[in-house]
Design an enzyme around this catalytic site. Structure first.
Site, short mmCIF file in Angstrom:
data_model
loop_
_atom_site.label_atom_id
_atom_site.label_comp_id
_atom_site.label_asym_id
_atom_site.label_seq_id
_atom_site.Cartn_x
_atom_site.Cartn_y
_atom_site.Cartn_z
N ASP A 141 0.83 -1.21 0.00
CA ASP A 141 0.00 0.00 0.00
C ASP A 141 0.86 1.26 0.00
O ASP A 141 1.98 1.25 0.51
CB ASP A 141 -0.92 -0.02 1.24
CG ASP A 141 -2.12 0.89 1.08
OD1 ASP A 141 -2.36 1.40 -0.03
OD2 ASP A 141 -2.83 1.08 2.09
N ARG A 201 0.27 7.69 -2.65
CA ARG A 201 0.87 8.75 -1.82
C ARG A 201 2.33 8.96 -2.17
O ARG A 201 2.84 10.08 -2.16
CB ARG A 201 0.71 8.39 -0.33
CG ARG A 201 -0.67 8.74 0.20
CD ARG A 201 -0.99 8.02 1.49
NE ARG A 201 -1.37 6.63 1.22
CZ ARG A 201 -1.51 5.71 2.16
NH1 ARG A 201 -1.26 6.02 3.43
NH2 ARG A 201 -1.89 4.49 1.85
N TRP A 202 3.02 7.88 -2.50
CA TRP A 202 4.44 7.99 -2.90
C TRP A 202 4.54 8.86 -4.16
O TRP A 202 5.40 9.74 -4.25
CB TRP A 202 4.98 6.59 -3.17
CG TRP A 202 6.43 6.53 -3.54
CD1 TRP A 202 7.49 6.36 -2.68
CD2 TRP A 202 7.00 6.61 -4.86
NE1 TRP A 202 8.67 6.35 -3.38
CE2 TRP A 202 8.40 6.50 -4.73
CE3 TRP A 202 6.46 6.76 -6.14
CZ2 TRP A 202 9.27 6.52 -5.82
CZ3 TRP A 202 7.31 6.80 -7.23
CH2 TRP A 202 8.71 6.68 -7.07
N HIS A 218 2.46 3.17 -9.10
CA HIS A 218 2.28 1.71 -9.22
C HIS A 218 3.45 1.09 -9.98
O HIS A 218 3.94 0.02 -9.61
CB HIS A 218 0.97 1.39 -9.95
CG HIS A 218 -0.25 1.89 -9.24
ND1 HIS A 218 -0.43 1.75 -7.88
CD2 HIS A 218 -1.36 2.54 -9.70
CE1 HIS A 218 -1.59 2.28 -7.53
NE2 HIS A 218 -2.18 2.78 -8.62
N TRP A 241 -11.66 -2.33 -8.34
CA TRP A 241 -12.40 -2.00 -9.57
C TRP A 241 -13.08 -0.65 -9.46
O TRP A 241 -13.47 -0.06 -10.46
CB TRP A 241 -13.45 -3.07 -9.88
CG TRP A 241 -12.91 -4.43 -10.17
CD1 TRP A 241 -12.95 -5.51 -9.33
CD2 TRP A 241 -12.27 -4.88 -11.37
NE1 TRP A 241 -12.36 -6.59 -9.93
CE2 TRP A 241 -11.94 -6.24 -11.19
CE3 TRP A 241 -11.94 -4.27 -12.58
CZ2 TRP A 241 -11.30 -7.00 -12.16
CZ3 TRP A 241 -11.30 -5.03 -13.55
CH2 TRP A 241 -10.99 -6.37 -13.33
N LEU A 279 10.82 -21.03 -3.07
CA LEU A 279 9.74 -20.14 -2.61
C LEU A 279 8.47 -20.33 -3.45
O LEU A 279 8.55 -20.46 -4.67
CB LEU A 279 10.24 -18.69 -2.78
CG LEU A 279 9.24 -17.56 -2.49
CD1 LEU A 279 8.98 -17.45 -0.99
CD2 LEU A 279 9.77 -16.23 -3.02
N SER A 326 -8.37 -4.85 4.99
CA SER A 326 -8.86 -4.65 3.62
C SER A 326 -9.23 -5.93 2.89
O SER A 326 -8.87 -6.13 1.72
CB SER A 326 -7.83 -3.84 2.81
OG SER A 326 -7.65 -2.55 3.36
C1 IPE Z 1 -5.43 -2.92 -0.38
O1 IPE Z 1 -5.05 -1.59 -0.57
C2 IPE Z 1 -5.41 -3.66 -1.67
C3 IPE Z 1 -4.09 -3.88 -2.27
C4 IPE Z 1 -2.95 -3.59 -1.71
C5 IPE Z 1 -4.10 -4.50 -3.56
P1 IPE Z 1 -6.13 -0.44 -0.79
O2 IPE Z 1 -5.39 0.85 -0.75
O3 IPE Z 1 -6.94 -0.72 -1.99
O4 IPE Z 1 -7.07 -0.62 0.48
P2 IPE Z 1 -7.92 0.42 1.33
O5 IPE Z 1 -8.70 1.22 0.33
O6 IPE Z 1 -6.94 1.26 2.08
O7 IPE Z 1 -8.75 -0.44 2.22
C1 IPE Z 2 -1.36 0.26 -3.40
O1 IPE Z 2 -1.24 1.64 -3.46
C2 IPE Z 2 -1.66 -0.36 -4.73
C3 IPE Z 2 -3.00 -0.92 -4.83
C4 IPE Z 2 -3.93 -0.85 -3.92
C5 IPE Z 2 -3.35 -1.61 -6.03
P1 IPE Z 2 -2.50 2.62 -3.46
O2 IPE Z 2 -2.85 2.91 -4.87
O3 IPE Z 2 -3.58 2.11 -2.62
O4 IPE Z 2 -1.83 3.91 -2.81
P2 IPE Z 2 -2.47 4.91 -1.77
O5 IPE Z 2 -3.05 4.11 -0.66
O6 IPE Z 2 -3.53 5.66 -2.52
O7 IPE Z 2 -1.34 5.77 -1.34
MG MG Z 3 -4.09 2.34 -0.66
#
Ligand code: IPE
Ligand code: IPE
Ligand code: MG
Length: 239
Positions: A19, A23-24, A36, A68, A130, A194
């Site tokens: 996650d 933000r990064w 991503h 989605w 692994l 999540s």
């Molecule tokens: C959880 O991250 C799903 C993945 C890392 C693929 P999200 O950023 O989608 O989750 P929420 O919205 O913080 O619950």
């Molecule tokens: C994790 O990063 C990637 C996925 C959930 C697919 P996010 O896209 O959720 O990044 P933040 O949480 O908005 O920073």
């Molecule tokens: Mg996120």
């Protein structure tokens, strides 16, 4: 740090909620999609670190059944990155004896991605190091419901319900054959599960870090494992 890890007490299975890509990127004036893309390098490095350490299983959450809801361009980019990872890394996985599997409702994914996931699974099926599981279109509640549906279908077919206990129920989940995760990592400081591995993480140790996923590297994995090894696990038993 690698030298400090007790190889005789490794977590049998480490899971990670990757996650903080958005933000990064925002902190650097980049698009979420660039965040991503940067996160893919963290996956490569973490998988290499897990294999080097001799971990048995690593499961990473790449795309949730809730993701989605994101804008179509971001959804397409996330799924495309999974496909690109498979094209670029499959030979490397084989060379490092890493067995690949995908978990989630794969049938709902674009057909070219389904094919890519199938190819990498097939190419690595004889690997014995692994086990790398990538969760794509994964949601734990859906996984549990799917398991119950399969049990019900089997009961209807055979005229009696299959014998069930917690271990046998686990065989109907997409993680069948893997030990439950001993350690669950979540980056970016969020304290949510999540909808990830709800049944499987009943006794899992959680470890969170403020580090955002694109900055996550092998050393962070090792730090999490060291923290895990310092904890006293109970699983309901005496302290
Ligand atoms: C959880 O991250 C799903 C993945 C890392 C693929 P999200 O950023 O989608 O989750 P929420 O919205 O913080 O619950
Ligand atoms: C994790 O990063 C990637 C996925 C959930 C697919 P996010 O896209 O959720 O990044 P933040 O949480 O908005 O920073
Ligand atoms: Mg996120």
């Amino acid at each position: 740090m690698l030298a400090e890890i007790d190889r005789t007490r490794l977590p049998r299975h480490v899971a990670a909620i990757m996650d903080g890509n958005g933000r990064w990127a925002a902190a650097r004036g980049l698009t979420r999609i660039e965040g991503h893309a940067a996160g893919v390098e963290s996956v490569r490095d973490t998988v290499e670190g897990a294999a080097r350490l001799g971990l048995g299983a690593l499961t990473v959450f790449a795309f949730s059944s809730e993701n989605w809801r994101r804008p179509p361009g971001e959804v397409a980019a996330l799924l495309e990155l999974v496909g690109r990872y498979l094209r670029q890394e499959t030979d490397n996985l084989v060379a490092n004896d890493i067995r690949f599997r995908a978990i989630g409702r794969l049938g709902e994914l674009p057909t070219d991605l389904q094919a890519g996931l199938g190819r990498t699974t097939e190419a690595t099926k004889a690997c014995r190091g692994l086990t790398l599981s990538v969760a794509v279109n994964y949601g734990s509640r859906a996984e549990i419901v799917d398991a119950v549906r399969r049990i019900a279908a089997r009961a209807a077919r055979e005229g009696k319900a299959p014998e069930l206990d917690e271990r046998r129920f686990g065989e109907y989940l997409t993680t069948s054959g893997l030990p439950d995760p001993d350690l669950l990592i979540r980056t970016s400081g969020e304290m949510r599960v999540s909808n990830f591995l709800l049944f499987q993480s009943a006794h899992t140790e959680f470890w969170t870090t403020l580090t955002l996923w694109p900055d996550f590297r092998q050393r962070d994995l090792y730090e999490a494992i060291l923290a895990y090894q310092r904890r006293g696990r109970r699983s309901g038993g005496p302290g």
